[in-house]
Enzyme design. Structure first.
Site, PDB file in Angstrom:
ATOM      1  N   CYS A   1      34.756  37.519  45.527  1.00  0.00           N
ATOM      2  CA  CYS A   1      35.068  38.108  44.322  1.00  0.00           C
ATOM      3  C   CYS A   1      35.102  39.603  44.506  1.00  0.00           C
ATOM      4  O   CYS A   1      35.811  40.234  43.691  1.00  0.00           O
ATOM      5  CB  CYS A   1      33.804  37.487  43.372  1.00  0.00           C
ATOM      6  SG  CYS A   1      33.655  35.735  43.856  1.00  0.00           S
TER       7      CYS A   1
ATOM      8  N   CYS B   1      40.611  30.605  43.277  1.00  0.00           N
ATOM      9  CA  CYS B   1      39.821  30.101  41.945  1.00  0.00           C
ATOM     10  C   CYS B   1      40.373  30.485  40.604  1.00  0.00           C
ATOM     11  O   CYS B   1      39.929  29.994  39.720  1.00  0.00           O
ATOM     12  CB  CYS B   1      38.491  30.955  42.206  1.00  0.00           C
ATOM     13  SG  CYS B   1      38.723  32.688  42.197  1.00  0.00           S
TER      14      CYS B   1
HETATM   15 FE1  FES Z   1      36.700  33.798  41.482  1.00  0.00          FE
HETATM   16 FE2  FES Z   1      34.516  34.745  42.029  1.00  0.00          FE
HETATM   17  S1  FES Z   1      34.944  32.841  42.027  1.00  0.00           S
HETATM   18  S2  FES Z   1      36.521  35.791  41.720  1.00  0.00           S
END
Ligand code: FES
Length: 146
Positions: free
Chosen positions: A104, A35
């Protein structure tokens, strides 16, 4: 049921311990390659106790809430306890995270671990290398879900 607990929303909208410690004893920075989110943790350590902790997270709401909660959980605690903090415990303290957001909370666990390792390295303190797997090593990467 709401996707996020009240605690997640609280720590996301009003995160605790945000910022930077200029004379930090240990700094840990980790990122999630998928991400692109990044978390940085600063520790002030006295006599093996985390006397202060701050964080900067450039990431999603769950990552911000996880770092905020994680800093609350380790503040004033011995390093050993901070090292034992799992992402699962952080998520539980937040009254849960959606399954696809558990990764996360892994950032918070890894950032703390990396900041403690930095402190050990800077002070020439011996430690068990197995306790500090490289978070960039995919084989070592684990996400605790249940
Ligand atoms: Fe990347 Fe939450 S989507 S840490």
């Amino acid at each position: 049921m709401a996707l996020y607990s009240e605690k997640v929303m609280d720590h996301f909208t009003n995160p605790r311990n945000v910022g930077k410690i200029e004379d930090a004893d240990g700094i840990g920075e980790v990122g999630n390659a998928k991400c692109g989110d990044i978390m940085k943790i600063y520790l002030k350590i006295d006599n093996d106790i985390i006397v202060d902790v701050k964080f900067n997270t450039f990431g999603c709401g769950s990552a911000i809430a996880s770092s905020s909660m994680a800093t609350e959980l380790i503040k004033g605690k011995p390093l050993k306890e901070a090292l034992a903090l799992t992402n699962k415990a952080v998520a539980e303290a937040l009254d849960g995270l959606p399954a696809h957001k558990m990764h996360c909370s892994v950032l918070a666990e890894e950032a703390i671990r990396s900041a403690i390792k930095d402190y050990y390295d800077k002070n020439g303190i011996a430690y068990d290398k197995a306790e500090f797997p490289d978070p960039t090593d995919e084989d070592e990467h684990h996400i605790e879900e249940d």
